[in-house]
Scaffold this active site. Structure first.
Site, PDB file in Angstrom:
ATOM      1  N   ALA A   1      47.313 -34.558 -65.681  1.00 47.56           N
ATOM      2  CA  ALA A   1      47.764 -33.862 -66.880  1.00 47.56           C
ATOM      3  C   ALA A   1      48.069 -32.380 -66.685  1.00 47.56           C
ATOM      4  O   ALA A   1      49.083 -31.895 -67.186  1.00 47.56           O
ATOM      5  CB  ALA A   1      46.753 -34.059 -68.011  1.00 47.56           C
TER       6      ALA A   1
ATOM      7  N   ALA B   1      38.030 -34.376 -64.502  1.00 48.33           N
ATOM      8  CA  ALA B   1      39.062 -35.292 -64.980  1.00 48.33           C
ATOM      9  C   ALA B   1      40.391 -34.892 -64.376  1.00 48.33           C
ATOM     10  O   ALA B   1      40.616 -33.722 -64.084  1.00 48.33           O
ATOM     11  CB  ALA B   1      39.162 -35.243 -66.500  1.00 48.33           C
ATOM     12  N   ASP B   2      41.233 -35.873 -64.173  1.00 50.70           N
ATOM     13  CA  ASP B   2      42.627 -35.563 -63.851  1.00 50.70           C
ATOM     14  C   ASP B   2      43.396 -35.373 -65.144  1.00 50.70           C
ATOM     15  O   ASP B   2      44.272 -34.515 -65.244  1.00 50.70           O
ATOM     16  CB  ASP B   2      43.220 -36.648 -62.972  1.00 50.70           C
ATOM     17  CG  ASP B   2      42.597 -36.586 -61.581  1.00 50.70           C
ATOM     18  OD1 ASP B   2      41.557 -37.227 -61.370  1.00 50.70           O
ATOM     19  OD2 ASP B   2      43.123 -35.836 -60.741  1.00 50.70           O
ATOM     20  N   SER B   3      43.058 -36.168 -66.149  1.00 50.66           N
ATOM     21  CA  SER B   3      43.628 -36.006 -67.486  1.00 50.66           C
ATOM     22  C   SER B   3      42.603 -36.477 -68.511  1.00 50.66           C
ATOM     23  O   SER B   3      41.830 -37.394 -68.244  1.00 50.66           O
ATOM     24  CB  SER B   3      44.869 -36.894 -67.677  1.00 50.66           C
ATOM     25  OG  SER B   3      45.851 -36.648 -66.705  1.00 50.66           O
TER      26      SER B   3
ATOM     27  N   VAL C   1      41.075 -40.014 -67.489  1.00 49.24           N
ATOM     28  CA  VAL C   1      41.689 -40.464 -66.250  1.00 49.24           C
ATOM     29  C   VAL C   1      41.038 -39.683 -65.124  1.00 49.24           C
ATOM     30  O   VAL C   1      41.093 -38.449 -65.110  1.00 49.24           O
ATOM     31  CB  VAL C   1      43.214 -40.207 -66.248  1.00 49.24           C
ATOM     32  CG1 VAL C   1      43.827 -40.688 -64.929  1.00 49.24           C
ATOM     33  CG2 VAL C   1      43.874 -40.883 -67.439  1.00 49.24           C
TER      34      VAL C   1
END
Lengths: 293, 293
Positions: free
Chosen positions: A67, A197-199, A207
């Protein structure tokens, strides 16, 4: 280096990177955009704006599961609406400066999120995490003197858990290093689970590196709180059905090539919001999903 | 080979084995006991009985997490009460024959459990499993012509998933091979989860390769049935608090040696009975925990 070569090298670098997390890659993109804004060939500011816009979109597309890459490049593009109306040299400088300001803002946001998360951790607590998050690492730096222990997972296929263990070792933090499969055997030794988190999706789903969802399930089953800590640039309005989970080169697993056997290397999984006790960003801790900026 | 050498070599073999499951090692123990009964030095049947008893107990102690090793050697010892009253040659033959009969019974039990489990699987179903269970492999042999797919986990540290993938490939069964961490990302593609067991405890909890508990949690979260299939010799009356989960050589993980970092290699975890839809043994399928024989 001509513009095309620079752009291709940049896109390749982002696509191939397996060691840096989403925040770091987003900031790297902004740095590449700043360099490009200063150095690319452009006859006028109108052409510059078009080239920057196109390059920013291409950089964002390299890692669809991350994100902040989307959020930060979009934010940067929105700050460049005046580019066309500036003189070329001024437009270049403005674009580069805005990119660098966003890098600084992201770095500060990560640091502030880590400080806020540190309030959740008591003296002598044991934390369990998964994968290597620069935000969670920033948190551990704040906790180094609180006598904590950290359960670190290997994080296959590329085992970034070994890097995390090394950094924690350097900080003098005691580490229990386990395979991803041992999470269920060790979860009860922890007081809380903390991941980056990545997103963070529109409904609060997270995610993050494959294995995070299993950690969240184990935490729930054992009554442990599961926290997500990240800068707010990671929050998006997208939902799970709208995103692509990156699948990487299956040879990273080192599995034998056999007839009828398909080797998979899906890098991320999605942890539903119902498994998250709270989300922590630079803006604070919320028990309901944070909103996209 | 003198008796002591044979005994030490046998115990070492069992302790070191990482490729065979609990049933296979239990049967191997019985074969070693049969050989020992025929060949060990003994002045009379009384001395023979004492030596066999002691060796059986030592073999059982090599792998405390593996119920059939306990159950089958105990059963065998209970069948040898007449040893002392027999002539030496007859006593040797009786002990060896009883051991071999139990091996045959265990092999048949595994086969029958697999046949019963096969009734749960429909044409074209996708199964997910963890680790390499000889019972689950027997099941897959029965299913080879039903057009099934199997999601196979790597099963760190020694990756017995690669052996399972190879065997399924030879059977012409389609395999999706994943890391242990990808279970959460793939669980929704499966219709059911099926695992073997090293032990089934008195309350129905399942001792199996580390990672099984996470698979069971993921199955529950996605509404998939989670089945355990094993011979009834694996059912014990012990509870989780009474058993030892084997911890093996941490160097198997290939992790860096670092100050403050403890590398763990706990081989098994315990899946609570509440996560098990049904237990399948040669005696049938039960929705409540099977009782120890």
């Amino acid at each position: 280096m001509d513009d095309e070569t620079f752009q291709h090298a940049s896109l390749d670098e982002l696509r191939a990177d397996r060691s840096r997390g989403a925040s770091e890659l987003a900031r790297r993109s902004l740095e590449l955009l700043a360099t490009f804004a200063r150095e690319c060939r452009a006859a006028d500011s109108r052409q510059l704006a078009a080239k920057l816009d196109e390059f920013a979109a291409a950089l964002a597309a390299t890692r669809p599961s991350m994100a902040p890459l989307q959020t930060l490049t979009r934010r940067w593009r929105s700050e460049l609406t005046s580019t066309r109306s500036r003189a070329l040299a001024d437009a270049r400088e403005h674009a580069a400066t805005r990119a660098q300001a966003l890098v600084t803002r992201s770095v500060r946001a990560v640091e502030e999120a880590a400080v806020r998360a540190s309030a959740l951790v008591g003296e002598g607590d044991t934390l369990i995490t998964h994968s290597l998050s620069s935000t969670v690492l920033a948190l551990f730096r704040h906790l180094a003197r609180r006598g904590i222990r950290v359960i670190v997972t290997e994080s296959r296929p590329l085992r970034e858990g070994t890097s995390l263990a090394r950094r924690l070792s350097e900080l003098g933090i005691r580490v229990d290093y386990i395979t991803d499969a041992q999470v269920g055997a060790f979860i009860a030794r922890a007081n809380l689970a903390m991941v980056g988190a990545d997103s963070v999706l529109g409904d609060g789903a997270v995610v993050n590196k494959a294995g995070t969802y299993l950690l969240a399930l184990a935490a729930q089953d054992q009554g442990l709180p599961f926290y997500v800590c990240c800068e707010s640039f990671k929050v998006t309005s997208s939902l799970a059905t709208e995103i692509t989970l990156e699948e990487k080169d299956p040879t990273e697993l080192g599995a034998p090539q056999l007839p009828h056997v398909t080797v998979h290397n899906v890098y991320f999984d999605i942890t539903p919001a119902r498994l998250v006790r709270a989300w922590i960003t630079e803006e604070g801790l919320t028990a309901t999903p944070p909103r996209a900026a």
